[in-house]
Design a protein around this motif. Structure first.
Motif, PDB file in Angstrom:
ATOM      1  N   GLY A  39      -1.834 -38.673  71.061  1.00  0.00           N
ATOM      2  CA  GLY A  39      -0.819 -39.614  71.521  1.00  0.00           C
ATOM      3  C   GLY A  39       0.185 -40.019  70.471  1.00  0.00           C
ATOM      4  O   GLY A  39       0.919 -40.998  70.654  1.00  0.00           O
ATOM      5  N   LEU A  40       0.292 -39.270  69.366  1.00  0.00           N
ATOM      6  CA  LEU A  40       1.289 -39.556  68.343  1.00  0.00           C
ATOM      7  C   LEU A  40       2.624 -38.927  68.738  1.00  0.00           C
ATOM      8  O   LEU A  40       2.678 -37.903  69.417  1.00  0.00           O
ATOM      9  CB  LEU A  40       0.830 -39.017  66.992  1.00  0.00           C
ATOM     10  N   GLN A  41       3.716 -39.525  68.275  1.00  0.00           N
ATOM     11  CA  GLN A  41       5.056 -39.054  68.622  1.00  0.00           C
ATOM     12  C   GLN A  41       5.637 -38.251  67.468  1.00  0.00           C
ATOM     13  O   GLN A  41       6.079 -38.804  66.468  1.00  0.00           O
ATOM     14  CB  GLN A  41       5.967 -40.240  68.960  1.00  0.00           C
ATOM     15  N   SER A  42       5.608 -36.937  67.588  1.00  0.00           N
ATOM     16  CA  SER A  42       6.145 -36.035  66.563  1.00  0.00           C
ATOM     17  C   SER A  42       5.674 -36.426  65.161  1.00  0.00           C
ATOM     18  O   SER A  42       6.478 -36.714  64.276  1.00  0.00           O
ATOM     19  CB  SER A  42       7.678 -36.021  66.623  1.00  0.00           C
ATOM     20  N   GLU A  58       5.705 -40.786  61.981  1.00  0.00           N
ATOM     21  CA  GLU A  58       6.282 -40.158  63.163  1.00  0.00           C
ATOM     22  C   GLU A  58       7.781 -40.006  62.932  1.00  0.00           C
ATOM     23  O   GLU A  58       8.452 -40.963  62.500  1.00  0.00           O
ATOM     24  CB  GLU A  58       6.034 -41.008  64.407  1.00  0.00           C
ATOM     25  N   PRO A  60      10.512 -40.087  64.678  1.00  0.00           N
ATOM     26  CA  PRO A  60      11.499 -41.038  65.185  1.00  0.00           C
ATOM     27  C   PRO A  60      11.679 -42.278  64.307  1.00  0.00           C
ATOM     28  O   PRO A  60      12.629 -43.047  64.527  1.00  0.00           O
ATOM     29  CB  PRO A  60      10.941 -41.413  66.564  1.00  0.00           C
ATOM     30  N   ASN A  62       8.652 -44.178  62.873  1.00  0.00           N
ATOM     31  CA  ASN A  62       7.498 -45.066  62.905  1.00  0.00           C
ATOM     32  C   ASN A  62       6.455 -44.663  61.873  1.00  0.00           C
ATOM     33  O   ASN A  62       6.155 -43.485  61.728  1.00  0.00           O
ATOM     34  CB  ASN A  62       6.836 -45.042  64.291  1.00  0.00           C
ATOM     35  N   ASP A 369       5.094 -33.659  70.609  1.00  0.00           N
ATOM     36  CA  ASP A 369       5.220 -34.991  71.194  1.00  0.00           C
ATOM     37  C   ASP A 369       4.656 -34.922  72.606  1.00  0.00           C
ATOM     38  O   ASP A 369       5.335 -34.452  73.516  1.00  0.00           O
ATOM     39  CB  ASP A 369       6.685 -35.433  71.199  1.00  0.00           C
ATOM     40  N   PRO A 370       3.407 -35.313  72.846  1.00  0.00           N
ATOM     41  CA  PRO A 370       2.540 -36.004  71.895  1.00  0.00           C
ATOM     42  C   PRO A 370       1.865 -35.056  70.902  1.00  0.00           C
ATOM     43  O   PRO A 370       1.575 -33.911  71.237  1.00  0.00           O
ATOM     44  CB  PRO A 370       1.494 -36.660  72.796  1.00  0.00           C
TER      45      PRO A 370
END
Length: 380
Positions: A39-42, A58, A60, A62, A369-370
């Protein structure tokens, strides 16, 4: 603690689906690969904290704290503004060698320039709060110059040597107009950078006394280094470097060395056109330890020193993006004997980063992503 916690991650609330283990046959025995965080974003970079939890970036913008049971935090506050475009974003993360006393965290990222559309690789450091919710006293300690209108080739791996110097890899920003600066000592493009933790320049850097040279430069003539690690026995820096179409490289970094890009490469332009060398080449070019044609597109790099895989001690492990695999580089000391693509042609994941965990397993980030964090261990 960490090994026991991750063994039960199939039921962890951080997972979006039950963790499904896969078994692969390697030259040295069977191994098991299991998702431990999903569930991590890139995601791009990771580092273990002293309590065996993780910080994960991440792209984006984060920075996440991932606890030992796999729970993913809300974004940590205090992250600098990043350019999330193309290959840019929030990239690598590293801990200060004295983290347990000063709590400094280092981040590499695509930093916006003053002129619209321009950017470059930058490194900032800040103090991580005890509750893992924010960075304070954030300051930029390195900003690659020049800033250019490109969304490609940021490099960005961060690693400290045993003496506490911070090494940063940079890219040459890809465009033919820019990439020639990899050979120029008045540009940070296509360089390995060596600085002190506060951003100041060590007095013994190789080009400190060279007129017109940027004193942070440690080596030059690089294309796009996305893996970096220190050899556990020699203390020398090794990097995994993207070539063009073909010609990916594993390089052992020599202080002040010229690694040849874009003068010489085993690859071609993406169009298929040759990259023709000039009639006269510098006589001091440093040869790669290993090259790959076609390109697996190398990313994170780590040397294995643990006891969980005794046959792999001293070997290097490199993520592959186009090759969607983890590559074991068989080493005898500093001699490259060969390599092994561990997971095979049907493996679906681009591996962005690899590191050895406190339990001696290998941990891999998938570039998606995810995205996931995968744990590699001997099959039971």
């Amino acid at each position: 603690m960490f090994r026991q916690a991750l063994a039960g991650l199939a039921c962890a609330t951080a997972l979006t689906a039950p963790a499904i283990a896969q078994t692969f046959e390697t030259e040295t025995g069977s191994v098991t690969l299991v998702p431990v965080v999903e569930g991590l974003q890139s995601p791009w970079g990771m580092v273990f904290l002293p309590d065996e939890s993780m910080l994960v970036t991440e792209r984006p913008g984060n920075l996440r704290h991932v606890s030992a049971d796999g729970s993913i935090s809300d974004p940590i506050a205090g992250i600098p503004e990043v350019v999330f475009e193309g290959q840019g974003g929030l990239l690598d993360v590293a801990l200060d060698p004295e983290f347990e006393t000063n709590r400094y965290v280092y981040l590499s990222y695509a930093e916006p320039g003053d002129e619209a559309g321009t950017n470059s690789t930058a490194v900032a450091r800040g103090v991580l709060s005890d509750d893992m919710t924010q960075l304070t006293d954030v300051e930029v300690i390195f900003s690659q110059q020049p800033k250019l209108p490109s969304a490609l080739h940021f490099g960005s791996r961060l690693t400290f040597d045993n003496e506490g110097y911070l090494f940063i890899t940079t890219g040459e920003r890809s465009d033919a107009e820019f990439r020639v600066q990899a050979q120029d000592l008045d540009s940070h493009l296509g360089k390995v950078i060596r600085i002190l933790p506060d951003g100041s320049v060590p007095e013994d850097n190789p080009f400190v006394d060279t007129e017109g040279a940027l004193p942070e430069i440690w080596s030059y003539g690089h294309r796009n280094m996305q893996g970096a690690a220190f050899h556990p026995d020699t203390g020398e820096l090794w990097v995994a470097e993207h070539g063009p179409r073909g010609g990916d490289e594993l390089n052992r970094i020599v202080e002040g060395g010229n690694f040849g890009w874009p003068l010489l490469t085993e690859g071609t332009e993406y169009s298929g056109d040759p990259i023709n060398p000039p009639q006269e080449l510098p006589d001091d070019l440093v040869e790669a330890e290993r090259t790959w044609v076609p390109s697996p597109a190398p990313s994170g790099l780590a040397f294995y020193t643990g006891d969980l895989f005794p046959d792999w001690q001293g070997d290097a492990f490199m993520g592959a993006l186009a090759g969607t695999d983890l590559i074991r580089i068989d080493l005898e000391g500093e001699e490259v004997l060969g390599d092994e693509f561990l997971f095979g042609d049907d493996f679906p994941h681009r591996i962005r980063d690899v590191t050895q965990g406190p339990d001696d397993a290998l941990y891999l980030i998938t570039d998606a992503d995810p995205g996931q964090i995968l744990r590699l261990s001997p099959a039971q």
